[in-house]
Structure formats: structure tokens, C-alpha cells
Design an enzyme around this catalytic site. Sequence first.
Site, mmCIF file in Angstrom:
data_model
loop_
_atom_site.group_PDB
_atom_site.id
_atom_site.type_symbol
_atom_site.label_atom_id
_atom_site.label_comp_id
_atom_site.label_asym_id
_atom_site.label_seq_id
_atom_site.Cartn_x
_atom_site.Cartn_y
_atom_site.Cartn_z
ATOM 1 N N HIS A 1 3.254 6.200 -1.985
ATOM 2 C CA HIS A 1 3.938 7.331 -1.371
ATOM 3 C C HIS A 1 5.461 7.245 -1.533
ATOM 4 C CE1 HIS A 1 0.192 8.602 0.439
ATOM 5 N NE2 HIS A 1 0.018 7.405 0.943
ATOM 6 N N LYS B 1 -4.946 10.100 -8.359
ATOM 7 C CA LYS B 1 -4.536 10.296 -6.970
ATOM 8 C C LYS B 1 -4.719 11.773 -6.653
ATOM 9 C CE LYS B 1 -2.483 9.219 -2.989
ATOM 10 N NZ LYS B 1 -3.061 8.304 -1.992
ATOM 11 N N HIS C 1 0.812 -1.208 0.000
ATOM 12 C CA HIS C 1 0.000 0.000 0.000
ATOM 13 C C HIS C 1 0.851 1.266 0.000
ATOM 14 C CE1 HIS C 1 -3.665 2.336 0.890
ATOM 15 N NE2 HIS C 1 -2.862 3.090 1.624
#
Length: 411
Positions: free
Chosen positions: A301, A344, A286
Amino acid sequence: MRACVPLIVAVLCGLAWVGRMESCASRCNEKFNRDAACQCDRRCPRHGDCCEDYEHLCAEDPKEPEPFPELEEEEEEAPTSNLYLAPTSCQGRCREAFDKHQPCHCNARCQEFGNCCEDFANLCGNHEGFSHSSDAITKEELQSTSEKIYRADTNKARKEDIVLNSQNCISPSETRDKVDHCPEPLFTYVNEKLFSKPTYAAFINLLNNYQRATGHGEHFNGQQLAEQDTFLREIMKTAVMKELYSFLHHQNRYSSEQEFVDDLKNMWFGLYSRGNEEGDSSGFEHVFSGEVKKGKVTGFHNWIRFYLQEKEGLVDYYSYNYDGPWDSYPDVLAMQFNWDGYYKEVGAAFIGSSPEFEFALYSLCFIARPGKMCALSLGGHPLAIQTYTWDKTTYGNGKKYIATAYVVCST
């Protein structure tokens, strides 16, 4: 004249109402009010629609760094209390925050108040010091340790190793528009010699071991499992991870380096289910590789992943709404992008950091402040990281997996 009195009163009342709707007086932390001229809820700084007196009347600490919006599935769907099978058990609840609605408790002070669940001692009481308030990690210790980790990151990119083309900055209110404001890629140049360093190479080997869509189970072969061990082994050789382990060992969190590594492997690489398929996600997938859930990008990220996907033509950089104060790497950028058809809205990432640096800071915050804001300091600048725990399943004696971790604010 008397006939005008009701009209005058009505006009004055109307003006008073309008005036109240343009001020935060008696409105601090109210819910979003679409009829008001400006807002006083906790998210108004993120959306840029606060009343002029919001900071004076409502801000708890104006010196704290202002957060930028970072939307995550875990934040939007987070339950008000942990999910577990039995309300009278500490299974999956060790060290959770006090909740007056629970019949018994599993926090660090339940023994002091005599309201622990019956299995607290068995599941939580001997958790390498986690349950003892005397071992609590202070904000000052977190900031000091993060500065040491920052100085120890010798594998980070030098200024000449990366050339960014950040182009157009947008306001927080524009992040949902899905408009491509940047015709050029984010990365103009990256010195790919960085990627031959052992921790970078081991990290990159992990990125393609996952299916990005939730709801599809992850199944690792022997080589992929070995790649997880290789990554952990390589980062543990670095000064960054040695600094982190030394601090946590001193804080009675881990009695040996092997215990620490085993726990890192579980919390980061242990599989759980975000969708309908068992074992379709993990903290590592994730945060670092990225996922797609309900038609939008979640997680993702990491600057290395972004660069590699952009190089392949799979990421289209749209804009940014925050650039950190650092004049060298690592820096922080909050950006908008399209990942092979999925948007995003705000993705915050360190730029130019080594894999071990990010892994260390996220792990530090998850261990010290699970599910909370974690205030750090990097190069003299404040920075905060938000983590979320995965509460539906656990490992070991009620330990929780990482659901997500990301930078949320900096000044």
C-alpha cells in the site's frame, strides 16, 4: 372462470415475488442471493448491484463515505474471535470487543460488570491507560489530530514533483477480471530528489530487507536491524510524528517518547508467522513492502514502493477504480496491478505522501481503533482507514502486532 382463479393467483404471487426481488423491502443485510435481480447485502455498494431503494431502506448513514473494495487476507480469513491459548485468560485479548460467547472478558468495561478474566489486572489493567474508558479517543479527536498531521507533512510531494498517468477507470465489478486496461505506466515522472530527504532515504533502505513470499522466515543482519532504528529515529524528528506523540501522550497512551518508539518498533517490525515458517512476516513488510500469499498480492500500500518496482519493470499497472478528491498531494488511488506475475485486485495507497505521514496515520488508527474502521479528516475531506490486529501471537503484556492497515473509503 373458477378454473382461471388458481392461475391468476399464481401469476399475481409470481409478480409479487419478482417485485420483492427487485426491492430491498424486508431484505436489508441479507446474504448474497444469486436468484435476485438486485442485492441488499452490505457489499452491494462495492459491487454496484444494489437495488434502487437500497440507500433509502438499508443504508445506516447515507452521509458516511462509501467504501471501495479492498481485499486482504486478514479480512477474508479473520476469525470470529481472537486466537489465544486459554479461553479463561487475557493473553492476547486486552481491549478486545465484548463477545458474549467467552467465559470471561478483557475489554475496558469488564471491571464495571465484574466479568474480567482472572489475569486481567496483571495483563491489561495497567496498560498506560489503554484499559480505562475515560481515556477513550473520540471520533472528533481523531479527525482533529489527522488534520494537524496533514498540515504538518512538509515533506510531502509538491504538485510538480509527481506526474501521474492514471488512464482508465474501471467499475468495482471489473476488478477481478485481471485485464490490463492501461498500456502506459502509472508514474510518468517523479522528482527523485524527494528520495534524498532523510525519512525517504531511511524508508527506501528498508524495502529490500524482506522476502515477499509468506512461508519463508525473515532473518535480519545487524545492518538491517540498524536500518529499522534509523528510520524510527529520522521520522521522530519530523513535525508529523511529534504531533502524533503529543496527542497520544496527552491521551495517557505513552508516558515517554522512548516508550512510544519502542512500541512502534514492536508493533510494526516485530516478526510473526503468516505461513508455515516462524517469523515470516511483519506489519511493515505487509503494508509497505508487500507480500505474496496463496498466489496473490497482499498488502503493498505504498506509492514509493510502487514507483520503484514499476521503474524496474516489476510492476505492471492495469487500471484504477477510485481517485481521491484532493487536488494536491497526498491523494489516494485505488488500483489494480500485476507484481512480477501476481495480481492485486484492489490496492489503495496514498500518493505523494511522506513516509512519516503514512506511518503516523496508520499507527494512530491502530492504537486508537485496533481492528476497526477509523474515521479521519484530511484537508476537509473525510477518509477512513481499516486496521487488523495479528491475534495469534503477541508481544509485551498481550499487545498485538499490526496485521495490516489501509485506506478503505473517502469521498
